[in-house]
Design an enzyme around this catalytic site. Sequence first.
Site, PDB file in Angstrom:
ATOM      1  N   HIS A   9       0.280   2.686  19.374  1.00 25.75           N
ATOM      2  CA  HIS A   9       0.671   3.147  20.698  1.00 25.75           C
ATOM      3  C   HIS A   9      -0.096   1.961  21.689  1.00 25.75           C
ATOM      4  O   HIS A   9       0.589   1.628  22.799  1.00 25.75           O
ATOM      5  CB  HIS A   9      -0.295   4.433  21.097  1.00 25.75           C
ATOM      6  CG  HIS A   9       0.461   5.709  20.764  1.00 25.75           C
ATOM      7  ND1 HIS A   9       0.511   6.057  19.328  1.00 25.75           N
ATOM      8  CD2 HIS A   9       1.401   6.466  21.371  1.00 25.75           C
ATOM      9  CE1 HIS A   9       1.364   7.205  19.289  1.00 25.75           C
ATOM     10  NE2 HIS A   9       1.817   7.339  20.708  1.00 25.75           N
ATOM     11  N   GLY A  10      -0.920   1.126  21.273  1.00 26.68           N
ATOM     12  CA  GLY A  10      -1.453   0.163  22.220  1.00 26.68           C
ATOM     13  C   GLY A  10      -2.413  -0.575  21.233  1.00 26.68           C
ATOM     14  O   GLY A  10      -3.266  -0.389  20.368  1.00 26.68           O
TER      15      GLY A  10
END
Lengths: 312, 489
Positions: free
Chosen positions: B330-331
């Site tokens: 996701h990040g």
Amino acid sequence: MGRFLKRGGVFLAATTMLYVAAMALMVHVPVLGEPAIYRANDYFIRPGGSTWTRYREFDPKGRYDAVIIGSSHAYLGYDPYVVAERGYRAFNLGSDAQSPLCTYWLVKAYLDSVNTPLLIMDLFDEILQGEALEGASDLIQNQPSDAAAAGIAWSLHDLRGMNMLALRLLARPERPLYGSPLYKGLGFCTTGDSIKTEAGPPPADPMPLRADQKHFTEQIIRLCSERGIKLVLSSHFERRDKRGRAHEGMLRYLPKALAGSGIPYLDFTNAPGIDDRNWFEDNNHLNATGARIFTEQLVDTLEALGYLHSLK
Amino acid sequence: MLFNSFEFICIFFPLVTGLYFVLPHRWRWLLLLVASCWFYMTFVPVYILILAFTILVDYFAGLWIERSEGRRRKLLLTASIVANVGVLAFFKYFNFLNESIAALVRGLGFNYGVPDLGILLPIGLSFHTFQSLSYTIEVYRGHQQAERRPGIFALYVMFYPQLVAGPIERPANLLNQINSRTEGTGMRARFDADRVIEGLKQMLWGFFKKLVIADRCAVVVDQVYNAPDHYGALSIALATYLFAVQIYCDFSGYTDIALGAARVMGFNLMVNFRTPYLSRNISEFWSRWHISLSSWFRDYLYIPLGGNRVVKWRWYYNLLVVFLVSGLWHGADWTYVIWGGLHGSYLILAIVFAPLLARITKGIGLDALPKAKRWLNIFITVQLASFAWIFFRAANIHDASTLIHRLFGTAATLDDLRALYKELPRGMLDVTVLLTLLFMAMDPVVDAWVKREKAAPRGLWGTMAYAALLVGILLFGYFGATSFIYFQF
């Protein structure tokens, strides 16, 4: 395809009907003492404030020596009472976040060479960099001309413009819901306090100017020329963080827009001796002291250029 | 180009869809490929080269894997994975790794001089990389024939409705629809008024979720999360719940627009959300939230690691690894790793304590009240998911810990909420909360309509229901073409 178009048509008709019904309901049903519509979205502006008063005080059939127009820079920074002390009659038509997209329609609806031989239009970088929505939402609700409101709403090219216009047409308030304690008269607002802080450093690069704002600036120049209104563009004093590089975008653009028109741009952005701490109400706006000093310098310049003539 | 932009709604989508139905079937792939390239290049044009690289690598990898046997076959798959993950690592994780190493080295008292890369993360990189990877893995497993036409394979990776934020498609679904030989399906779809209207209705529902719910919630959430030490427990709790709704509406709204746009043209993309906040436990939550990603991780990471057919400690290890990687997907930040780690831990704890919880619920007689038990489980699942969202939304670990400290360490007073109410634009807080509650009640019903799982009202009532959605968007929508949260991944 025929079936699709038929169902699409029914859907659009149902949507239109529901839209008008919902809007009318929210305009007339109060929540916490005010029509519900004013809580639905931040661009549904309540009727009132200085724009409401200013545009009802302005007399389109009157004769002014100069009319000032622009954003809050204009109505806080250009003092018509100082102009009056010098023997001229002036009125300030500035309004919150009013950008050229809105100004064009106001000039078209209200001004001509009889009531406005001289139009002083305030311009600064940020007003040409941002979208016109904030200023439009105030003017569509608060100034009396339906034509100007429709023009502004249409020029936004945004569904919010349609919503604002629908609110105006359905609400039609007779009285404002609130007033402006800062409103002094002749369209001018004033604040005595000052920010008393140091300005920050100027930004590294200027923001790009919006194409629609540039387009309407050029349209205003054309319209004033057609109507025989003498136009002057002007920028008032700025604090340190709005000078230098921040200002370059507009300085690059204006010579192109003004080429061949003979319209002067009176730029006080970097005027010598600006007092960052005592002449400003906040980071953007002049206070009463700053407005007085600036307006005196502006009138001196306009007189020197031969632009101000008393009609008295 | 954002789905919620004037350019998409009024120009790109009608033009591409119109041309799609006018063109003979054999040219449609070219139209969609050109349109998808254009769509992607409206963000940062030069990043199309990264996509081209991924497509080329996986196109040839697919062909060569199919022709190879044994070790060479495995080697080619490894090369494809390394190339794809390498691109992802370079663009997405270099700065994160570099900063983490710098912090460690400086913490030990040494100098560290490797500068960060001054690059923007290519939009949707994690999505199309995973989609492309699923192709080579499926070819390797013998579940999918290698695609011989490079243009068709490029369209599989770049199909514009799901290019930048999924659903992460599998070749068995999307590639086979692009290659459809059956009249009336996939690329050979005819203009069918009923199907087109169904697609448009799903898009409308997606726009409602994005513009009316997600973007309004964002105003309140940003106000609190951008000043974490300014607000007390009630404001932080409210902002956290609203963020849970915001991210659901933002992402599932995007997905509905994508699925609807694809459906208009005759494609059925995979379902990505199934009212996840009605899940009774975290395991169920992950079978209803971002389904295309969780099934990707299940098929290509969890099961290859051994899944649950291993000794218990190894099972827990597998779960934790999958969720830590999912967090990192996701990040590139420790906040996402913690978010993933929390979800992995929830699942492990649920397994460990399952017998004890079963005894407790039986002991207090909750088993005799199935509805109450169901709603209690849903309530607990929402609390757990919402707590984890704090790490997902906070700007950094310091902010997250400040928020948690204030959430549990300050008194819950109405003054705090009043302050928040005054700092927001007029009506923003009350109207947003009301609309959110209304949405939560509507969502299970409308979601089933647009997914065609339940019969939607027909005739005048059906028309009025969708007209009401559009009027809701017009009056309460928060316009301004704000980006979708998942674009950054």
